[in-house]
Design a protein around this motif. Structure first.
Motif, mmCIF file in Angstrom:
data_model
loop_
_atom_site.group_PDB
_atom_site.id
_atom_site.type_symbol
_atom_site.label_atom_id
_atom_site.label_comp_id
_atom_site.label_asym_id
_atom_site.label_seq_id
_atom_site.Cartn_x
_atom_site.Cartn_y
_atom_site.Cartn_z
ATOM 1 N N VAL A 1 -5.172 0.193 -5.586
ATOM 2 C CA VAL A 1 -5.206 1.595 -6.005
ATOM 3 C C VAL A 1 -3.809 2.089 -6.357
ATOM 4 C CG1 VAL A 1 -5.918 3.912 -5.362
ATOM 5 C CG2 VAL A 1 -7.259 1.970 -4.609
ATOM 6 N N VAL B 1 -6.433 -0.964 -1.149
ATOM 7 C CA VAL B 1 -6.015 0.415 -1.394
ATOM 8 C C VAL B 1 -4.504 0.459 -1.602
ATOM 9 C CG1 VAL B 1 -6.089 2.756 -0.525
ATOM 10 C CG2 VAL B 1 -7.921 1.176 0.025
ATOM 11 N N HIS C 1 -7.653 -3.077 3.625
ATOM 12 C CA HIS C 1 -7.247 -1.834 2.958
ATOM 13 C C HIS C 1 -5.811 -1.922 2.444
ATOM 14 C CE1 HIS C 1 -10.945 -0.040 4.604
ATOM 15 N NE2 HIS C 1 -10.804 0.835 3.645
#
Lengths: 563, 212
Positions: free
Chosen positions: A409, A405, A401
């Motif tokens: 992201v 992320v 992550h």
């Protein structure tokens, strides 16, 4: 402000004249959007689809964090929890992260950055969007019918013989979305090869173009192997053809080999484009040339190649030979080198730069920190003994992550802010954006850092219930997730609002050098009124071998002329 | 816009460049297809490595007559497709339609023979599941791969037939100029179907018969 700080890049506001002709106004009506072959409009179509899937995948994450707030299995059944994390993984990997930057920012910017009128195959581009949505609908259908409980990895023999979810539908959806990515990938490769502006040589391409080019090569070569492995699952589960079935002498590990041959390169499909975005932002807001331009390119290509040779590090505990594990471990250390080169080069680009902290730069700096943490913990996992200790724990969850992320992201939001004026012709509210960027960083750390600790202490992944001693970490993580969700939703609000209320952007609000800024904001239907000619490399923010060291902004040189 | 006429499409400025792009894009797609079949063939090899004798015994049951005739048919169709690629580019109308028609016909013959072969396999009971006639462990895996690989190849052939058929129909109606680069791109795809078969033929029909 002290004398040492440079003046902020205050984006100039354009007077509110009537819009000149642009791609948004060129044609009217919903049908003109659904049949468009304009890469800029297709980028926006993709944005709409991806937003929907981001929300669906995010919803599943919220449900999981809600369940994990207490040690007992109280919000949903264990079976429902399995379906939630499968939904989260499948949607986020294939329907959000893989297409996130390439299909939105990449689709919009690639032709602009190389000085082309469109992608090489505009109709293939539109077809890929329809295929993407078709695949998405199939996946939603499998969800509405009751979901899938295999995890996003579809491991055999569970997925072929025991799982009672809608595995076939989900696998078919992933096969179709794979074709959609292949179509996009080959379109990008052909565009970069054949449609560069006069003078735009390979070693003058902006790093975002290089990153998307390398990503596309990985997409075209890796995705079909995923298709193959999922087709074999369909054959075994749907048609009773034994391929992996150990009862007939088949090898379930064969599936894992094929699956990770795609899915490890897929990690680089998700992160490489963000490297490109960060390089664009860091140079612009540090007013510096990129440090080691050619090495940045070699690093991207190096990652793309070695990415194909490290899949076995997902299988250290599968019983593969120790010799194979050691080779894969070594290669996984090797692939860390180019990633480290990139982090060092961004740091050196910042060195003696005239740094200003606009929202895109805050996202970019956050990216560098989070990516470094994610990358370093990747080295833990590349070492066989530590990996055996933390296999299938939250340590692994936290690690990927941080990359997916915290890295991908964050870069997407950074890039979206940076190019928002170009895409929409409007400026976003700077104060809100900075707040969202900082909130995203803290929310992210708050959510995922505790996972490293509980994972190292032995908290296994994919369980809805857990021993009470882990509760403190789970409560932290779930609370952080609230902040993170707010930080993700906030930009959706203020960006939408800026469409109506935002100040008008000039053609080049950040005084950046790339070709995409040499046309109006938003660009006309065919991108440039006069096609640009290039006679310089990218990022000429200051004279070579000389860093700016005073408060006056250095003059910069644009990459293209004649536009 | 002058040299290409109606064959020229956005965003290209010359038909020569557009032709280059169509070929290049198709080659990229073929790379992708090569990895799709490459992965499946690698899986076949890996599994055969565990059960060499069973795979040989199972391979002897494959219908070599159908397989060999089909190989010849498909290779010939690649020849006619190659002729079609050059004839369309040179705008030789008669040769183009003859070669395209022959390609389509040979493709259909391949499919027809394939269906007859499948029917004969079914009659022998060579279907994994209850009642599978071979005792050796692993033999059923060969037939698992057989029933996964040959239909997937046939599916690609159907894709090729539809593409070539559609382009020919457009050309016959006058909706597509013969020098459209699409014919060459379709030709490249057709050759891939052929190349894949050249790998499948020895794997399925010859590997069991080679050693005895």
């Amino acid at each position: 402000m002290s004398d040492l700080a440079a003046r902020r890049v205050r984006p100039a506001e354009a007077p509110a004249e009537p819009w000149h002709d642009n791609y948004l106004t060129a044609e009217q009506g919903i049908l003109s959007w659904l049949t468009t072959t304009d890469h800029k409009r297709i980028a926006l179509l993709y944005m709409a689809s991806l937003l929907a899937f981001f929300i669906i995948g995010g919803f599943a994450a919220v449900m999981m964090r809600l369940e994990l707030f207490t040690p007992a299995q109280d919000v949903m059944t264990a079976d429902a929890y399995n379906r939630m994390f499968t939904l989260h993984g499948t949607v986020m990997v294939w329907f959000f992260l893989v297409p996130s930057i390439p299909n939105t920012l990449g689709n919009f910017l690639l032709p602009l950055m190389i000085g082309a009128r469109d992608l090489a195959f505009p109709r293939v581009n539109l077809a890929s969007w329809y295929l993407f949505n078709g695949a998405g609908l199939l996946l939603l259908l499998s969800l509405l019918l009751g979901g899938v409980d295999t995890g996003w990895t579809f491991y055999t023999p569970f997925s072929t013989m025991f799982s009672n979810g809608y595995v076939l539908l989900a696998a078919l959806a992933v096969v179709l979305v794979g074709f959609s990515s292949i179509m996009t990938g080959l379109n990008f490769i052909a565009t970069v090869h054949l449609l560069r502006a006069p003078g735009m040589y390979w070693f003058r391409l902006p790093l975002l173009v290089w990153a998307i080019y390398a990503t596309s090569i990985v997409i075209v070569l890796a995705t079909p192997v995923l298709t193959a492995s999922l087709l074999l699952i369909v054959a075994e589960r749907g048609f009773g053809l034994p391929v992996f079935d150990p009862a007939h002498g088949g090898d379930p590990l064969l599936f894992q080999h094929l699956f990770w041959f795609y899915s490890h390169p897929a990690v680089y499909i998700m992160i490489l484009p963000s490297f490109g975005v960060i390089s664009e932002i860091v140079t612009c807001f540090a007013r510096r040339r990129i440090f080691g331009y050619t090495f940045m390119i070699y690093a991207i290509l190096w990652i793309a190649v070695i990415g194909f040779l490290v899949w076995g590090h997902h299988m250290f505990v599968s019983g593969q030979s120790l010799f194979a594990s050691l080779v894969f471990s070594f290669l996984s250390f090797v692939i860390a080198v180019p990633s480290a080169i990139k982090v060092f080069n961004w740091s050196f680009t910042l060195y003696r730069g005239q740094i200003t902290f606009e929202a895109p730069m805050l996202y970019a700096l956050g990216f560098i920190g989070l990516f470094t943490l994610g990358g370093l913990t990747g080295l833990f996992l590349a070492s066989v003994p530590i990996d055996i200790h933390v296999t299938d724990t939250y340590f692994v969850v936290a690690h990927f992550h941080f990359i997916m992320v915290g890295g991908a992201v964050t870069a997407l939001y950074g890039g979206l802010s940076f190019w928002w004026p170009k895409i929409t012709g409007r400026l976003y509210p700077e104060g809100w954006a900075r707040f969202a960027a900082v909130l995203m960083f803290f929310g992210f750390i708050f959510t995922f850092f505790p996972m490293f600790i509980m994972g190292y202490a032995g908290m296994p992944r994919r369980y809805g219930a857990y021993p009470p001693e882990f509760q403190i970490w789970h409560v932290m993580s779930s609370s952080g997730a609230v902040l993170l969700a707010a930080a993700y939703l906030l930009p959706m609000g203020y960006l939408t609002l800026s469409l109506f209320r935002g100040a008008r952007a000039t053609d080049d609000p950040w005084a950046a050098t790339g070709l995409e800024w040499r046309t109006s904001s938003p660009p006309p239907r065919h991108n440039f009124r006069r096609m640009p000619v290039v006679d310089e490399g990218p990022y000429l923010y200051h004279p070579e071998s000389e860093g700016p060291h005073h408060t006056e902004r250095e003059p910069h040189e644009n990459q293209g002329r004649g536009a | 816009m002058n040299s290409g006429g109606e064959a020229l499409r956005e965003p290209w400025e010359s038909l020569r460049r557009q032709r280059e792009a169509a070929g290049f894009g198709m080659w990229l797609f073929l790379n992708s297809e090569a990895l799709l079949f490459g992965a499946l063939i690698a899986a076949f090899f890996a599994t055969r490595f565990y059960h060499p004798q069973a795979f040989e015994a199972a391979g002897k049951e494959a219908e070599i007559v159908y397989g060999t005739v089909n190989t010849l048919v498909l290779l010939t169709s690649s020849l006619t497709m190659a002729v079609a690629s050059f004839a369309t580019r040179a705008e030789l109308r008669r040769v183009s339609f003859w070669s395209l028609g022959l390609t389509l016909a040979l493709g259909l013959v391949f499919l027809g023979l394939k269906i007859m072969e499948w029917r004969s396999d079914l009659e022998k009971g060579m279907v994994p599941g209850p009642g599978f006639p071979m005792e050796q462990p692993g033999a059923v895996l060969f037939w698992g791969f057989y029933w996964a690989l040959t239909p997937l190849h046939a599916l690609h052939l159907i894709g090729g037939l539809s593409t070539v058929g559609f382009l020919t129909w457009q050309a016959a109606r006058g909706a597509r100029p013969l020098r459209s680069p699409a014919f060459e791109a379709a030709g490249l795809y057709w050759h891939l179907i052929d190349v894949v078969w050249i790998f499948l033929y020895p794997l399925i029909y010859l590997q069991g018969r080679a050693s005895s």
